[in-house]
Design a protein around this motif. Structure first.
Motif, PDB file in Angstrom:
ATOM      1  N   ASP A 292      -4.730 -10.403   1.789  1.00 16.06           N
ATOM      2  CA  ASP A 292      -5.870 -11.105   1.175  1.00 16.06           C
ATOM      3  C   ASP A 292      -5.867 -10.940  -0.346  1.00 16.06           C
ATOM      4  OD1 ASP A 292      -6.684 -11.822   3.680  1.00 16.06           O
ATOM      5  OD2 ASP A 292      -8.706 -11.011   3.523  1.00 16.06           O
TER       6      ASP A 292
ATOM      7  N   ASN B  20     -15.429 -10.540   1.455  1.00 13.55           N
ATOM      8  CA  ASN B  20     -14.704 -11.792   1.218  1.00 13.55           C
ATOM      9  C   ASN B  20     -15.554 -12.866   0.518  1.00 13.55           C
ATOM     10  OD1 ASN B  20     -12.458 -10.708   2.598  1.00 13.55           O
ATOM     11  ND2 ASN B  20     -13.340 -11.318   4.545  1.00 13.55           N
TER      12      ASN B  20
ATOM     13  N   SER C 227       0.865  -1.187   0.000  1.00 14.16           N
ATOM     14  CA  SER C 227       0.000   0.000   0.000  1.00 14.16           C
ATOM     15  C   SER C 227       0.905   1.241   0.000  1.00 14.16           C
ATOM     16  CB  SER C 227      -0.893  -0.001   1.243  1.00 14.16           C
ATOM     17  OG  SER C 227      -0.127   0.316   2.391  1.00 14.16           O
TER      18      SER C 227
ATOM     19  N   ASP D   9      -2.749 -13.114  12.683  1.00 14.25           N
ATOM     20  CA  ASP D   9      -3.943 -13.805  12.226  1.00 14.25           C
ATOM     21  C   ASP D   9      -4.010 -14.011  10.713  1.00 14.25           C
ATOM     22  OD1 ASP D   9      -6.436 -15.001  12.501  1.00 14.25           O
ATOM     23  OD2 ASP D   9      -7.525 -13.120  12.362  1.00 14.25           O
TER      24      ASP D   9
ATOM     25  N   VAL E  24       8.407  -3.322  12.660  1.00 16.21           N
ATOM     26  CA  VAL E  24       7.603  -2.579  11.689  1.00 16.21           C
ATOM     27  C   VAL E  24       6.341  -1.984  12.347  1.00 16.21           C
ATOM     28  CG1 VAL E  24       6.199  -2.962   9.604  1.00 16.21           C
ATOM     29  CG2 VAL E  24       8.487  -3.898   9.733  1.00 16.21           C
TER      30      VAL E  24
ATOM     31  N   ILE F 272      -3.807  -6.144   1.972  1.00 18.91           N
ATOM     32  CA  ILE F 272      -2.763  -6.514   1.005  1.00 18.91           C
ATOM     33  C   ILE F 272      -2.554  -8.029   1.005  1.00 18.91           C
ATOM     34  CG2 ILE F 272      -0.260  -6.328   0.537  1.00 18.91           C
ATOM     35  CD1 ILE F 272      -1.796  -3.829  -0.303  1.00 18.91           C
TER      36      ILE F 272
ATOM     37  N   VAL G 106       2.454   1.887   3.501  1.00 21.24           N
ATOM     38  CA  VAL G 106       3.517   0.957   3.918  1.00 21.24           C
ATOM     39  C   VAL G 106       4.757   1.181   3.059  1.00 21.24           C
ATOM     40  CG1 VAL G 106       4.154  -1.490   4.042  1.00 21.24           C
ATOM     41  CG2 VAL G 106       1.905  -0.748   4.842  1.00 21.24           C
TER      42      VAL G 106
ATOM     43  N   THR H 125       0.791  -5.222   9.771  1.00 23.27           N
ATOM     44  CA  THR H 125      -0.070  -4.809  10.890  1.00 23.27           C
ATOM     45  C   THR H 125      -0.060  -5.945  11.908  1.00 23.27           C
ATOM     46  OG1 THR H 125      -2.073  -5.775   9.930  1.00 23.27           O
ATOM     47  CG2 THR H 125      -1.628  -3.457   9.408  1.00 23.27           C
TER      48      THR H 125
ATOM     49  N   GLY I 277      -0.866  -4.838   5.383  1.00 24.04           N
ATOM     50  CA  GLY I 277      -1.836  -5.354   6.343  1.00 24.04           C
ATOM     51  C   GLY I 277      -2.678  -6.468   5.740  1.00 24.04           C
ATOM     52  N   GLY I 278      -3.791  -6.764   6.398  1.00 25.28           N
ATOM     53  CA  GLY I 278      -4.642  -7.869   5.969  1.00 25.28           C
ATOM     54  C   GLY I 278      -5.233  -7.665   4.586  1.00 25.28           C
TER      55      GLY I 278
ATOM     56  N   HIS J 255     -11.913  -4.002  12.441  1.00 28.30           N
ATOM     57  CA  HIS J 255     -12.327  -5.407  12.574  1.00 28.30           C
ATOM     58  C   HIS J 255     -12.108  -5.946  14.000  1.00 28.30           C
ATOM     59  CE1 HIS J 255     -13.047  -9.564  11.570  1.00 28.30           C
ATOM     60  NE2 HIS J 255     -11.833  -9.893  12.005  1.00 28.30           N
TER      61      HIS J 255
ATOM     62  N   ASP K 189      -4.818   2.369  -0.159  1.00 29.52           N
ATOM     63  CA  ASP K 189      -5.259   1.987   1.175  1.00 29.52           C
ATOM     64  C   ASP K 189      -6.778   1.945   1.269  1.00 29.52           C
ATOM     65  OD1 ASP K 189      -3.168   1.519   3.144  1.00 29.52           O
ATOM     66  OD2 ASP K 189      -2.446   3.502   2.536  1.00 29.52           O
TER      67      ASP K 189
ATOM     68  N   LEU L 201      -2.658  -7.250  13.284  1.00 22.78           N
ATOM     69  CA  LEU L 201      -3.714  -8.186  12.906  1.00 22.78           C
ATOM     70  C   LEU L 201      -3.223  -9.173  11.840  1.00 22.78           C
ATOM     71  CD1 LEU L 201      -7.418  -7.774  12.680  1.00 22.78           C
ATOM     72  CD2 LEU L 201      -6.313  -8.489  10.564  1.00 22.78           C
TER      73      LEU L 201
ATOM     74  N   LEU M 164       2.679   1.738  13.333  1.00 18.16           N
ATOM     75  CA  LEU M 164       1.245   1.429  13.199  1.00 18.16           C
ATOM     76  C   LEU M 164       0.425   2.312  14.143  1.00 18.16           C
ATOM     77  CD1 LEU M 164      -0.528  -0.689  11.676  1.00 18.16           C
ATOM     78  CD2 LEU M 164      -0.495  -2.038  13.778  1.00 18.16           C
ATOM     79  N   PRO M 165      -0.647   2.962  13.659  1.00 15.50           N
ATOM     80  CA  PRO M 165      -1.464   3.782  14.560  1.00 15.50           C
ATOM     81  C   PRO M 165      -1.983   2.943  15.732  1.00 15.50           C
ATOM     82  CG  PRO M 165      -2.092   4.149  12.274  1.00 15.50           C
ATOM     83  CD  PRO M 165      -1.119   3.005  12.270  1.00 15.50           C
TER      84      PRO M 165
ATOM     85  N   LEU N 104       6.616   4.174   4.354  1.00 11.61           N
ATOM     86  CA  LEU N 104       7.261   3.994   5.662  1.00 11.61           C
ATOM     87  C   LEU N 104       8.387   2.954   5.630  1.00 11.61           C
ATOM     88  CD1 LEU N 104       3.977   3.959   7.782  1.00 11.61           C
ATOM     89  CD2 LEU N 104       5.829   5.625   8.040  1.00 11.61           C
TER      90      LEU N 104
HETATM   91  N1  LIG Z   1      -7.391 -14.023   5.430  1.00 11.95           N
HETATM   92  C1  LIG Z   1      -7.741 -14.070   6.677  1.00 11.95           C
HETATM   93  O1  LIG Z   1      -7.706 -15.129   7.314  1.00 11.95           O
HETATM   94  C2  LIG Z   1      -8.163 -12.808   7.357  1.00 11.95           C
HETATM   95  C3  LIG Z   1      -8.346 -12.785   8.753  1.00 11.95           C
HETATM   96  C4  LIG Z   1      -8.688 -11.578   9.363  1.00 11.95           C
HETATM   97  C5  LIG Z   1      -8.833 -10.431   8.598  1.00 11.95           C
HETATM   98  N2  LIG Z   1      -8.653 -10.483   7.245  1.00 11.95           N
HETATM   99  C6  LIG Z   1      -8.796  -9.281   6.422  1.00 11.95           C
HETATM  100  O2  LIG Z   1      -7.798  -8.357   6.825  1.00 11.95           O
HETATM  101  C7  LIG Z   1      -8.236  -7.045   6.504  1.00 11.95           C
HETATM  102  C8  LIG Z   1      -7.916  -6.123   7.655  1.00 11.95           C
HETATM  103  O3  LIG Z   1      -6.519  -6.111   7.823  1.00 11.95           O
HETATM  104  P1  LIG Z   1      -5.774  -4.997   8.707  1.00 11.95           P
HETATM  105  O4  LIG Z   1      -6.485  -4.838   9.989  1.00 11.95           O
HETATM  106  O5  LIG Z   1      -4.349  -5.374   8.712  1.00 11.95           O
HETATM  107  O6  LIG Z   1      -6.058  -3.656   7.913  1.00 11.95           O
HETATM  108  P2  LIG Z   1      -5.425  -2.995   6.586  1.00 11.95           P
HETATM  109  O7  LIG Z   1      -4.746  -3.990   5.751  1.00 11.95           O
HETATM  110  O8  LIG Z   1      -6.505  -2.187   5.984  1.00 11.95           O
HETATM  111  O9  LIG Z   1      -4.330  -2.020   7.215  1.00 11.95           O
HETATM  112  C9  LIG Z   1      -4.747  -0.951   8.009  1.00 11.95           C
HETATM  113  C10 LIG Z   1      -3.997   0.325   7.668  1.00 11.95           C
HETATM  114  O10 LIG Z   1      -2.700   0.271   8.254  1.00 11.95           O
HETATM  115  C11 LIG Z   1      -1.717   0.664   7.296  1.00 11.95           C
HETATM  116  N3  LIG Z   1      -0.476  -0.008   7.694  1.00 11.95           N
HETATM  117  C12 LIG Z   1      -0.139  -1.290   7.509  1.00 11.95           C
HETATM  118  N4  LIG Z   1       1.033  -1.546   8.105  1.00 11.95           N
HETATM  119  C13 LIG Z   1       1.443  -0.399   8.677  1.00 11.95           C
HETATM  120  C14 LIG Z   1       2.584  -0.032   9.448  1.00 11.95           C
HETATM  121  N5  LIG Z   1       3.504  -0.934   9.788  1.00 11.95           N
HETATM  122  N6  LIG Z   1       2.689   1.251   9.865  1.00 11.95           N
HETATM  123  C15 LIG Z   1       1.717   2.157   9.557  1.00 11.95           C
HETATM  124  N7  LIG Z   1       0.622   1.880   8.845  1.00 11.95           N
HETATM  125  C16 LIG Z   1       0.485   0.597   8.415  1.00 11.95           C
HETATM  126  C17 LIG Z   1      -2.299   0.216   5.978  1.00 11.95           C
HETATM  127  O11 LIG Z   1      -1.703   0.895   4.900  1.00 11.95           O
HETATM  128  C18 LIG Z   1      -3.773   0.561   6.185  1.00 11.95           C
HETATM  129  O12 LIG Z   1      -3.996   1.908   5.919  1.00 11.95           O
HETATM  130  C19 LIG Z   1      -9.709  -7.146   6.186  1.00 11.95           C
HETATM  131  O13 LIG Z   1      -9.892  -6.999   4.798  1.00 11.95           O
HETATM  132  C20 LIG Z   1     -10.087  -8.553   6.627  1.00 11.95           C
HETATM  133  O14 LIG Z   1     -11.130  -9.098   5.850  1.00 11.95           O
HETATM  134  C21 LIG Z   1      -8.318 -11.646   6.621  1.00 11.95           C
END
Ligand SMILES: NC(=O)c1ccc[n+]([C@@H]2O[C@H](COP(=O)([O-])OP(=O)(O)OC[C@H]3O[C@@H](n4cnc5c(N)ncnc54)[C@H](O)[C@@H]3O)[C@@H](O)[C@H]2O)c1
Ligand SMILES: [Zn+2]
Length: 412
Positions: free
Chosen positions: A152, A195, A85, A179, A212, A150, A88, A173, A147-148, A307, A114, A175, A216-217, A91
């Protein structure tokens, strides 16, 4: 909780599907990473016993060694495509790029804007076209760096591009580290829901670098802690106790406990996923807190909660359901709710309209044959799946959760 070294444990847990030679080969590959590793402590390695097996590595400073890992997984003729993204990339892109260059790799970088709204088929098509333009063929390796979202989209793209190319997950991230990067679920959203189109496709390796997370916020970080504590509640009592004891250090993003937390969560998820790769009954325990969590997200148009925040409320309300139907003691339930709030609060206020949430839950793809399923904690570290829970019990449990929120400063 001291969980290293991981190798002894993995040898005991090994199942018949991944033979010893394959696992030994994987360690050899990862030896490349270990030999090159100059960080202050050794990386933690978690074997994931799926077919074919692979290793998830948790390493502080590991991003600077990503090149060695990529090198070990891509043939000399293979193109390396990084999907990330803009945030990322801005940074951490230079760190990854320097590491790839150090290992003689010249990667093409693709960006997905993003935001969840870009996790769709139209963006996927654009990315596939961009891979063609970058001369990616069947030998290519796609590195999902973000993050998730990217992870997925990258996973889905790798699984369908030329009927499948190599995939590495480098989650950024919390998450994604604890996960979504592990388990092989990939996909994008449709207008009809989240999904709804996707595949099961495992990466060749996962590399999680806790350093990393420094950028992250805080809110995103706490959202990840919610998924982390889920693993303690569903199956790892020692992980739950660790989170209880280290809550302050974890919230402060201290690297040592964070690294241990990520490794322990990945280990727990790897255990569940290896036992049930395609989400039949066993893997459904991972949905603890998600029946109501998804309903909260959907009922608020995916705008109010991150989430993990929705899952935190989902876990709290579900814990109250378990207490109300006599499956969990009040004392254990209080401990679970306390620990969740300790690491996840403040949270956006709870929507406690049971009718509304049940309507949204009923249209979720986790509903089977029209019946709502709940993953109920019956003790810390043990859950069971229940269906046919009375709507009045769910409504009362939501009121309990709202009362908890009203008593403590847990709402933003
Ligand atoms: N495949 C699976 O098993 C599974 C499980 C849970 C969630 N998900 C999916 O994951 C997604 C959510 O993922 P998420 O919570 O990581 O959110 P995200 O991927 O939207 O990331 C959140 C934000 O953080 C930013 N970011 C990422 N890394 C950073 C860093 N190190 N420093 C600063 N900013 C950073 C990203 O650019 C984005 O703006 C959802 O689409 C959900 O459906 C998938
Ligand atoms: Zn989740």
């Amino acid at each position: 909780m001291r969980r290293r070294p991981q190798r002894q444990r993995s040898a005991q847990a090994r199942d018949s599907r991944a033979d010893d030679h394959e696992v030994a080969h994987l360690y050899l590959l990862h030896g490349v990473l270990l030999l090159n590793y100059t960080g202050t402590c050794l990386p933690l390695e978690i074997p994931v016993q799926v077919v074919p097996p692979y290793v998830a590595t948790v390493a502080r400073g590991g991003l600077s060694h990503a090149g060695a890992l990529v090198r070990a997984h891509v043939p000399a003729s293979g193109r390396v495509i990084v999907l990330t993204s803009p945030r990322v990339r801005g940074l951490w892109g230079k760190t990854l790029d320097a590491s790839l260059r150090k290992d003689g790799l010249d990667a093409s970088v693709l960006e997905l804007p993003d935001g969840e709204e870009h996790k769709n088929l139209a963006e996927l098509a654009k990315l596939a076209e961009a891979m063609v333009a970058a001369s990616a063929d069947r030998e290519a390796l796609l590195l999902a760096f973000g993050g998730g979202v990217i992870g997925d989209v990258g996973g889905f793209l790798a699984s369908v591009y030329m009927r499948g190319v190599r995939l590495l997950q480098v989650p950024t991230t919390l998450l994604a580290m604890v996960d979504s990067s592990l388990g092989g679920k990939t996909g994008v959203n449709l207008a009809a829901g989240k999904n709804l189109v996707g595949t099961f496709y495992h990466p060749r390796a996962i590399l999680a670098d806790p350093d990393v997370l420094a950028t992250l916020p805080e809110r995103e970080f706490r959202s990840g802690l919610a998924e982390a504590i889920k693993y303690g509640i569903i199956g790892a009592t020692d992980l739950f106790t660790f989170i209880e004891q280290e809550a302050a250090a974890l919230r402060a993003c201290r690297p040592e406990p964070l690294e241990q937390l990520i490794a322990a969560c990945l280990q727990e998820k790897a255990r569940v996923v290896a036992a049930d790769e395609r989400e039949s009954d066993l893997r459904r325990v991972l949905n603890f807190g998600h029946t109501l969590g998804h309903a909260l997200e959907s009922a608020t148009g995916y705008t109010r909660y991150l989430h993990g925040e929705a899952v935190a409320w989902g876990m709290i309300a579900t814990t109250r359901i378990a207490i109300r139907i006599g499956r969990l003691s009040e004392a254990q339930g209080t401990r679970i709710v306390g620990a969740i709030l300790n690491v996840c609060a403040p949270l956006p206020a709870l929507v406690d309209d049971a009718g509304l949430l049940l309507r949204h839950a009923a249209s979720d793809k986790k509903t089977r044959a029209g019946r709502l399923h709940f993953v109920l904690p019956v003790a810390i570290g043990r859950v069971e799946i229940a269906c046919g829970i009375d709507e009045a019990v769910i409504a009362a449990a939501l009121q309990d959760a709202a009362a908890i929120a009203a008593r403590a400063p847990v709402v933003r």
